[in-house]
Write an enzyme that holds these catalytic residues in place. Structure first.
Site, PDB file in Angstrom:
ATOM      1  N   SER A   8       8.245  35.536  60.765  1.00 23.85           N
ATOM      2  CA  SER A   8       7.128  35.300  61.965  1.00 23.85           C
ATOM      3  C   SER A   8       7.944  34.078  62.849  1.00 23.85           C
ATOM      4  O   SER A   8       8.919  33.494  62.343  1.00 23.85           O
ATOM      5  CB  SER A   8       5.847  34.913  61.605  1.00 23.85           C
ATOM      6  OG  SER A   8       5.914  33.964  60.131  1.00 23.85           O
ATOM      7  N   GLU A  10       7.056  30.633  65.545  1.00 22.53           N
ATOM      8  CA  GLU A  10       6.212  29.596  65.919  1.00 22.53           C
ATOM      9  C   GLU A  10       6.533  29.098  67.263  1.00 22.53           C
ATOM     10  O   GLU A  10       7.783  28.864  67.476  1.00 22.53           O
ATOM     11  CB  GLU A  10       6.105  28.651  64.924  1.00 22.53           C
ATOM     12  CG  GLU A  10       4.988  27.347  65.478  1.00 22.53           C
ATOM     13  CD  GLU A  10       4.914  26.419  64.376  1.00 22.53           C
ATOM     14  OE1 GLU A  10       4.379  27.100  63.426  1.00 22.53           O
ATOM     15  OE2 GLU A  10       5.260  25.172  64.343  1.00 22.53           O
ATOM     16  N   ASP A 101      -3.470  15.914  62.785  1.00 24.33           N
ATOM     17  CA  ASP A 101      -3.396  14.472  62.793  1.00 24.33           C
ATOM     18  C   ASP A 101      -4.467  13.788  63.706  1.00 24.33           C
ATOM     19  O   ASP A 101      -5.070  14.336  64.686  1.00 24.33           O
ATOM     20  CB  ASP A 101      -1.884  14.051  63.626  1.00 24.33           C
ATOM     21  CG  ASP A 101      -0.847  14.523  62.748  1.00 24.33           C
ATOM     22  OD1 ASP A 101      -0.773  14.419  61.665  1.00 24.33           O
ATOM     23  OD2 ASP A 101       0.224  15.184  63.279  1.00 24.33           O
ATOM     24  N   ALA A 115      -8.137  19.843  55.109  1.00 22.30           N
ATOM     25  CA  ALA A 115      -8.081  21.526  55.484  1.00 22.30           C
ATOM     26  C   ALA A 115      -8.962  22.258  54.765  1.00 22.30           C
ATOM     27  O   ALA A 115      -9.266  23.199  55.309  1.00 22.30           O
ATOM     28  CB  ALA A 115      -6.628  21.905  55.518  1.00 22.30           C
ATOM     29  N   LYS A 157      -7.031  24.011  49.026  1.00 26.07           N
ATOM     30  CA  LYS A 157      -7.022  24.946  50.001  1.00 26.07           C
ATOM     31  C   LYS A 157      -6.944  26.375  49.853  1.00 26.07           C
ATOM     32  O   LYS A 157      -7.598  27.104  50.397  1.00 26.07           O
ATOM     33  CB  LYS A 157      -5.719  24.709  51.038  1.00 26.07           C
ATOM     34  CG  LYS A 157      -5.847  23.108  51.796  1.00 26.07           C
ATOM     35  CD  LYS A 157      -4.781  22.866  52.596  1.00 26.07           C
ATOM     36  CE  LYS A 157      -3.573  22.695  52.068  1.00 26.07           C
ATOM     37  NZ  LYS A 157      -2.399  22.160  53.149  1.00 26.07           N
ATOM     38  N   GLN A 168       6.152  23.665  55.121  1.00 22.39           N
ATOM     39  CA  GLN A 168       7.081  22.649  56.164  1.00 22.39           C
ATOM     40  C   GLN A 168       8.649  22.926  55.949  1.00 22.39           C
ATOM     41  O   GLN A 168       8.941  23.698  54.874  1.00 22.39           O
ATOM     42  CB  GLN A 168       6.915  21.241  55.786  1.00 22.39           C
ATOM     43  CG  GLN A 168       7.873  20.002  56.345  1.00 22.39           C
ATOM     44  CD  GLN A 168       7.297  20.029  57.605  1.00 22.39           C
ATOM     45  OE1 GLN A 168       7.996  20.723  58.680  1.00 22.39           O
ATOM     46  NE2 GLN A 168       6.405  19.139  58.136  1.00 22.39           N
ATOM     47  N   PHE A 208      12.653  13.802  64.125  1.00 23.03           N
ATOM     48  CA  PHE A 208      11.645  14.509  63.858  1.00 23.03           C
ATOM     49  C   PHE A 208      11.247  14.908  62.268  1.00 23.03           C
ATOM     50  O   PHE A 208      10.034  14.625  61.814  1.00 23.03           O
ATOM     51  CB  PHE A 208      11.589  16.236  64.350  1.00 23.03           C
ATOM     52  CG  PHE A 208      10.567  16.997  64.117  1.00 23.03           C
ATOM     53  CD1 PHE A 208       9.105  16.387  64.603  1.00 23.03           C
ATOM     54  CD2 PHE A 208      10.422  18.280  63.540  1.00 23.03           C
ATOM     55  CE1 PHE A 208       7.909  17.341  64.402  1.00 23.03           C
ATOM     56  CE2 PHE A 208       9.423  19.126  63.549  1.00 23.03           C
ATOM     57  CZ  PHE A 208       8.049  18.361  64.036  1.00 23.03           C
ATOM     58  N   HIS A 258       9.493  31.991  58.304  1.00 22.22           N
ATOM     59  CA  HIS A 258       8.638  31.664  59.487  1.00 22.22           C
ATOM     60  C   HIS A 258       9.652  30.689  60.377  1.00 22.22           C
ATOM     61  O   HIS A 258       9.805  29.549  59.739  1.00 22.22           O
ATOM     62  CB  HIS A 258       7.455  30.767  59.039  1.00 22.22           C
ATOM     63  CG  HIS A 258       6.302  30.354  59.977  1.00 22.22           C
ATOM     64  ND1 HIS A 258       5.615  31.458  60.782  1.00 22.22           N
ATOM     65  CD2 HIS A 258       6.049  29.376  60.766  1.00 22.22           C
ATOM     66  CE1 HIS A 258       4.999  30.705  61.980  1.00 22.22           C
ATOM     67  NE2 HIS A 258       5.239  29.534  61.913  1.00 22.22           N
TER      68      HIS A 258
END
Length: 278
Positions: A8, A10, A101, A115, A157, A168, A208, A258
């Protein structure tokens, strides 16, 4: 080795009309690769709500599956209900449910703190209507007290009704495999999809990674630093590193990949083709 696993892609919602136009072209190009779905990120406190919905609408209108991100910090139950209604109207079947955030200057987190509370609420409101993705952190969430506390949050979750998880990004395959093993021992049975970040700029990646807690292995860092401003060498080495990472993940049984594209088509296209996923 059979590489034919799903993958997938993003995107983030661009801030300008020019960016939106460019993203349409990027989406058309990447759609030819056959991704399972496109996810679209959602700014802190819902700051990109309208733009996120615009991108999701365009992806769905083009005949592709879109998964909007939905963060709960700063949200209310009524605002989440409104989002779910919008998703139904567009034809969305998959949601990426996140804490998100707290925007700068916002003191009140709203009616949801974590979450798992968002996942639980979506299930209460819509049953099994939506496939719910949640986030996971092989190298531990940067705000978690420790790895055990982070795993406990992940399990909450999952138990709240998550269908799958997207990690991540990371560059150490062992961190993914160890995390999956720990999750299985904790009773987690849902798929844990590996998040993959192609490397276009080491400077941007380093900045990042510091903010999100993703580790850049020292050997990689030293190699990238040696390239200096040689962008082509950075790109070529980055492609080799990420291809090798993905190959090891596939060999180890990862259910899906992903790709965090940063709205660029080139590197993700090259990776998908190298891996034989097309």
């Amino acid at each position: 080795m059979n590489n034919k696993i799903p993958f997938s892609i993003e995107f983030f919602p661009p801030a300008t009309p020019e960016g939106m136009t460019k993203l349409q072209g990027v989406c058309e190009q990447l759609a030819t690769l056959g991704p399972e779905f496109f996810s679209v990120t959602y700014g802190a406190g819902g700051s990109t709500r309208d733009r996120t919905l615009q991108v999701v609408r365009e992806i769905c209108a083009a005949g592709h599956d879109a998964a909007p991100h939905l963060s709960c910090i700063g949200a209310t139950q009524d605002s989440i209900r409104d989002h779910l209604a919008e998703f139904r109207e567009i034809g969305v079947k998959r949601i990426v449910a996140l804490r998100g955030d707290l925007p700068s200057g916002m003191a009140d987190p709203g009616e949801f703190r974590y979450a798992n509370e968002l996942v639980e609420f979506i299930r209460e409101e819509s049953g099994s209507e939506f496939f719910i993705e949640v986030a996971s952190y092989p190298e531990t969430h940067p705000q978690a007290r420790n790895a055990d506390a982070d795993m406990a949050a992940f399990v909450k979750k999952v138990n709240a009704g998550a269908s799958s998880s997207i990690t991540q990004y990371f560059y150490n395959a062992d961190s993914y495999f160890y995390f999956v093993d720990a999750a299985r021992k904790a009773g987690v049975t849902i798929p844990i999809v590996a998040g993959i970040m192609p490397i276009a700029s080491f400077t941007k990646l380093s900045r990042f990674s510091e903010s999100c807690g993703a580790e850049i292995p020292q050997w990689m860092r030293r190699k990238f630093e040696g390239f200096g401003d040689d962008a082509e060498s950075v790109r070529a080495f980055g492609l080799d590193v990420v291809t090798s990472l993905c190959e090891r993940l596939i060999a180890g049984g990862v259910p899906s990949l992903h790709f965090y594209t940063l709205n660029q088509a080139g590197l993700t296209t090259a990776l998908v083709q190298r891996l034989g996923l097309v």
